[in-house]
Design a protein around this motif. Structure first.
Motif, PDB file in Angstrom:
ATOM      1  N   GLY A 105      -6.731  26.412 -15.421  1.00  0.00           N
ATOM      2  CA  GLY A 105      -7.908  27.129 -15.876  1.00  0.00           C
ATOM      3  C   GLY A 105      -7.634  28.606 -15.805  1.00  0.00           C
ATOM      4  O   GLY A 105      -6.490  29.024 -15.535  1.00  0.00           O
ATOM      5  N   SER A 106      -8.655  29.426 -16.015  1.00  0.00           N
ATOM      6  CA  SER A 106      -8.444  30.862 -15.906  1.00  0.00           C
ATOM      7  C   SER A 106      -8.106  31.273 -14.478  1.00  0.00           C
ATOM      8  O   SER A 106      -7.582  32.360 -14.239  1.00  0.00           O
ATOM      9  CB  SER A 106      -9.692  31.608 -16.391  1.00  0.00           C
ATOM     10  N   PHE A 107      -8.394  30.404 -13.507  1.00  0.00           N
ATOM     11  CA  PHE A 107      -8.031  30.670 -12.113  1.00  0.00           C
ATOM     12  C   PHE A 107      -6.530  30.529 -11.880  1.00  0.00           C
ATOM     13  O   PHE A 107      -5.998  30.994 -10.875  1.00  0.00           O
ATOM     14  CB  PHE A 107      -8.769  29.700 -11.173  1.00  0.00           C
ATOM     15  N   GLY A 108      -5.848  29.818 -12.786  1.00  0.00           N
ATOM     16  CA  GLY A 108      -4.427  29.523 -12.624  1.00  0.00           C
ATOM     17  C   GLY A 108      -4.199  28.022 -12.690  1.00  0.00           C
ATOM     18  O   GLY A 108      -4.730  27.351 -13.575  1.00  0.00           O
ATOM     19  N   LEU A 138     -10.360  20.867  -5.039  1.00  0.00           N
ATOM     20  CA  LEU A 138      -9.336  21.526  -5.851  1.00  0.00           C
ATOM     21  C   LEU A 138      -8.575  22.492  -4.967  1.00  0.00           C
ATOM     22  O   LEU A 138      -9.169  23.400  -4.371  1.00  0.00           O
ATOM     23  CB  LEU A 138      -9.984  22.277  -7.019  1.00  0.00           C
ATOM     24  N   MET A 139      -7.265  22.279  -4.842  1.00  0.00           N
ATOM     25  CA  MET A 139      -6.420  23.212  -4.109  1.00  0.00           C
ATOM     26  C   MET A 139      -5.564  23.965  -5.123  1.00  0.00           C
ATOM     27  O   MET A 139      -4.765  23.358  -5.836  1.00  0.00           O
ATOM     28  CB  MET A 139      -5.533  22.489  -3.089  1.00  0.00           C
ATOM     29  N   THR A 140      -5.757  25.256  -5.199  1.00  0.00           N
ATOM     30  CA  THR A 140      -5.004  26.059  -6.153  1.00  0.00           C
ATOM     31  C   THR A 140      -3.614  26.355  -5.615  1.00  0.00           C
ATOM     32  O   THR A 140      -3.378  26.314  -4.395  1.00  0.00           O
ATOM     33  CB  THR A 140      -5.730  27.375  -6.455  1.00  0.00           C
ATOM     34  N   LYS A 187     -14.679  24.810 -13.012  1.00  0.00           N
ATOM     35  CA  LYS A 187     -15.611  25.843 -13.447  1.00  0.00           C
ATOM     36  C   LYS A 187     -15.936  26.788 -12.295  1.00  0.00           C
ATOM     37  O   LYS A 187     -16.024  28.008 -12.484  1.00  0.00           O
ATOM     38  CB  LYS A 187     -16.898  25.179 -13.969  1.00  0.00           C
ATOM     39  N   ALA A 188     -16.118  26.228 -11.089  1.00  0.00           N
ATOM     40  CA  ALA A 188     -16.410  27.058  -9.922  1.00  0.00           C
ATOM     41  C   ALA A 188     -15.233  27.973  -9.618  1.00  0.00           C
ATOM     42  O   ALA A 188     -15.424  29.162  -9.290  1.00  0.00           O
ATOM     43  CB  ALA A 188     -16.730  26.180  -8.718  1.00  0.00           C
ATOM     44  N   ALA A 189     -14.008  27.458  -9.723  1.00  0.00           N
ATOM     45  CA  ALA A 189     -12.820  28.270  -9.463  1.00  0.00           C
ATOM     46  C   ALA A 189     -12.696  29.381 -10.506  1.00  0.00           C
ATOM     47  O   ALA A 189     -12.335  30.517 -10.169  1.00  0.00           O
ATOM     48  CB  ALA A 189     -11.570  27.392  -9.477  1.00  0.00           C
ATOM     49  N   ASP A 190     -12.994  29.062 -11.761  1.00  0.00           N
ATOM     50  CA  ASP A 190     -12.952  30.080 -12.819  1.00  0.00           C
ATOM     51  C   ASP A 190     -14.001  31.160 -12.557  1.00  0.00           C
ATOM     52  O   ASP A 190     -13.743  32.357 -12.748  1.00  0.00           O
ATOM     53  CB  ASP A 190     -13.198  29.448 -14.186  1.00  0.00           C
ATOM     54  N   THR A 191     -15.181  30.735 -12.128  1.00  0.00           N
ATOM     55  CA  THR A 191     -16.273  31.689 -11.872  1.00  0.00           C
ATOM     56  C   THR A 191     -15.939  32.624 -10.720  1.00  0.00           C
ATOM     57  O   THR A 191     -16.306  33.797 -10.728  1.00  0.00           O
ATOM     58  CB  THR A 191     -17.564  30.924 -11.540  1.00  0.00           C
ATOM     59  N   ALA A 192     -15.207  32.096  -9.732  1.00  0.00           N
ATOM     60  CA  ALA A 192     -14.895  32.893  -8.537  1.00  0.00           C
ATOM     61  C   ALA A 192     -13.860  33.970  -8.811  1.00  0.00           C
ATOM     62  O   ALA A 192     -13.688  34.873  -8.012  1.00  0.00           O
ATOM     63  CB  ALA A 192     -14.397  31.970  -7.425  1.00  0.00           C
ATOM     64  N   ARG A 193     -13.125  33.871  -9.936  1.00  0.00           N
ATOM     65  CA  ARG A 193     -12.080  34.848 -10.229  1.00  0.00           C
ATOM     66  C   ARG A 193     -12.647  36.128 -10.777  1.00  0.00           C
ATOM     67  O   ARG A 193     -13.609  36.134 -11.499  1.00  0.00           O
ATOM     68  CB  ARG A 193     -11.080  34.236 -11.215  1.00  0.00           C
TER      69      ARG A 193
END
Length: 406
Positions: A365-368, A381-383, A400-406
Motif C-alpha cells: 500500500g502507500s505505507f509500503g 499487519l506487520m510492516t 487502509k489504517a496503515a495508509d492513513t497513518a502515513r
C-alpha cells in the motif's frame, strides 16, 4: 433452544516486557471484547415471544439487570469452544513463551489456561465470594485444577501429578496475581467486557428468550453498525431471575461456526460445599513453589534476559489508536524499527516460524509493504519497517489504517 456459537475479545498488555509476554498468551481468544464491543447504542426493543415466555424487557433494562447482578456463590459446568481459525495452541504456547528454566511449570496456570485459546473444553467452576474459587479443565482421563482459598493458590495437573503453589498477591506482597488478572473465564466476565464501552456505533436489542442450563433466559443481541469489522454479532443469554449471563457467543462475519462459544450446561446458585476449595497435594506429587520458579529462572539467566529486553524497549511509546468503535485499530511501533525475523536467522523457534508463515499474506500500500496475519476475528499487519496494526477488522481495513497513518 440450542446453544449459540461465537465470542471473542481484545486487550493490551502493559508493564514489563515479561509482563507483556505473559499477557500476550491470554489475549487470544479473550482480547476482542474491548475492541469488538466498543461503543454500544441502546435500542429499546422489547423481547419477542419465544421459548420460554417471559415478561417484556428493554435492552437498557436487561443491561442494568446484568450490572446489578450480585451473585457471589455458584457452581456449575461450562462448555467453551474456541475456533479462531488458528492451529491448536497447547503445544505451541511454549514456542512464544520465555523460558523459565523451572521444572514443574507444567502445573502453573500460565501454561494451562493457554489451552483454552483453541478447541472445545469442559470446565467445572465453583465460587464462594472473592476469596474462594475453583476452576477445573476436564480432559480425557485427566483434570487440571486451579484452587484459590484465602492466601493460597494451587494448580494441580493430574496427568503429570505435578502441583504449583503460590501465595495470593495481596497477602504475599507480590506485584501480580498468581492467576492471570483480567482474563474472562465465565460468561458474566465475557459479557462485562463486551459491554464495557458505549456509544452510537452499535445496535443492542433483546432478541427473544432461551433455555440455558435448564434456566429461563433473555437473549441480548449486540451488532455493529459499521462495516469492516470481523464481528457479525455477540449474543449474551442472561438469566431472567438473577441477571447472571449464562452464555456468551460471538459470530464472525466470515460465517460458519462461532469463533467463541462459552456457556453453562449446568449451574447452581446455592453455596458450594466447602470441600470444593480445599486442596492437599497428593502423595508422591511434585510440588513447585512460585518462588522456586523465580529462583530457578534467575540461575538460568532469565533475569538478565529480561533486563536486556527492557533496555531494548526503552523507546517503546505504546499504541496509537486509529478509527473508532468496531473499526478501531491499534498502531504499535516496534523499537528499532525491526520487522519480522527472517527465516533461518535463529531469532524465532522453527515451530513458531511455521505458525506465522501459515497465517501470513504479503500486502502492499502507500505505507509500503508488510505481512497480514489472519484469524477469524483478530487480524494484524506487520510492516517491513517495524510497525504493527492490529484490530478486529478485515485485512483491507488494516491496510487502509496503515495508509492513513502515513
Amino acid at each position: 433452544m440450542a446453544p449459540n456459537d461465537s465470542a471473542e475479545t481484545n486487550g493490551e498488555a502493559t508493564g514489563t516486557v515479561v509482563g507483556r509476554r505473559k499477557a500476550a498468551r491470554y489475549i487470544v481468544p479473550f482480547a476482542v471484547a474491548g475492541v469488538a464491543a466498543a461503543t454500544i447504542g441502546l435500542v429499546p426493543a422489547l423481547a419477542d415471544s419465544g421459548d420460554p415466555k417471559l415478561p417484556d424487557i428493554t435492552a437498557q433494562e436487561l443491561i442494568e439487570k446484568i450490572a446489578a447482578s450480585d451473585e457471589e456463590q455458584l457452581s456449575g459446568t461450562l462448555k467453551v469452544s474456541t475456533d479462531l481459525g488458528i492451529p491448536a495452541l497447547g503445544g505451541l504456547a511454549g514456542s512464544f513463551a520465555p523460558e523459565t528454566g523451572g521444572e514443574g511449570a507444567s502445573a502453573s496456570p500460565d501454561a494451562k489456561l493457554m489451552e483454552l485459546a483453541s478447541g472445545t473444553h469442559t470446565l467445572r467452576v465453583a465460587v464462594d465470594g472473592p476469596d474462594k474459587q475453583r476452576l477445573s479443565i476436564l480432559g480425557e482421563g485427566s483434570e487440571y485444577s486451579v484452587v484459590h482459598n484465602g492466601d493460597d493458590v494451587w494448580g494441580y495437573d493430574s496427568e503429570s501429578n505435578e502441583v504449583y503453589h503460590a501465595r495470593s498477591a495481596e497477602k504475599a506482597g507480590a506485584e501480580k496475581r498468581a492467576t492471570p488478572e483480567g482474563v474472562p473465564t465465565t460468561p458474566k466476565e465475557l459479557a462485562e467486557e463486551a459491554l464495557a464501552a458505549a456509544g452510537d456505533t452499535t445496535s443492542v436489542t433483546v432478541d427473544g428468550t432461551a433455555q440455558v442450563a435448564g434456566r429461563d433466559a433473555y437473549q441480548l443481541l449486540i451488532k455493529p453498525k459499521q462495516s469492516g469489522s470481523t464481528v457479525k454479532s455477540v449474543t449474551v443469554a442472561v438469566d431472567a431471575s438473577t441477571g447472571v449471563p449464562l452464555k456468551f457467543t460471538l459470530a464472525p462475519t466470515s460465517g460458519g461456526k462461532a469463533a467463541i462459544d462459552a456457556g453453562f450446561t449446568k449451574v447452581d446458585f446455592s453455596k458450594p460445599d466447602a470441600s470444593s476449595f480445599t486442596f492437599t497435594p497428593p502423595k508422591g506429587a511434585k510440588v513447585t513453589e512460585a518462588e522456586e520458579l523465580k529462583d530457578e529462572a534467575g540461575k538460568h539467566g532469565a533475569g538478565d534476559t529480561a533486563h536486556e529486553d527492557l533496555g531494548a524497549l526503552k523507546d517503546f511509546k505504546g499504541p496509537d489508536v486509529i478509527g473508532e468503535g468496531w473499526n478501531t485499530v491499534a498502531e504499535i511501533e516496534i523499537p528499532g524499527g525491526a520487522g519480522l525475523p527472517t527465516q533461518g536467522s535463529g531469532d524465532m523457534p522453527a515451530q513458531a516460524q511455521q505458525f506465522l508463515d501459515a497465517l501470513g499474506d504479503k500486502v502492499t500500500g502507500s505505507f509500503g509493504s508488510g505481512t497480514v496475519f489472519k484469524t477469524r476475528l483478530v487480524n494484524a499487519l506487520m510492516t517491513d519497517d517495524g510497525k504493527v496494526y492490529v484490530g478486529a477488522v478485515t485485512p483491507d481495513a488494516l491496510v487502509k489504517a496503515a495508509d492513513t497513518a502515513r
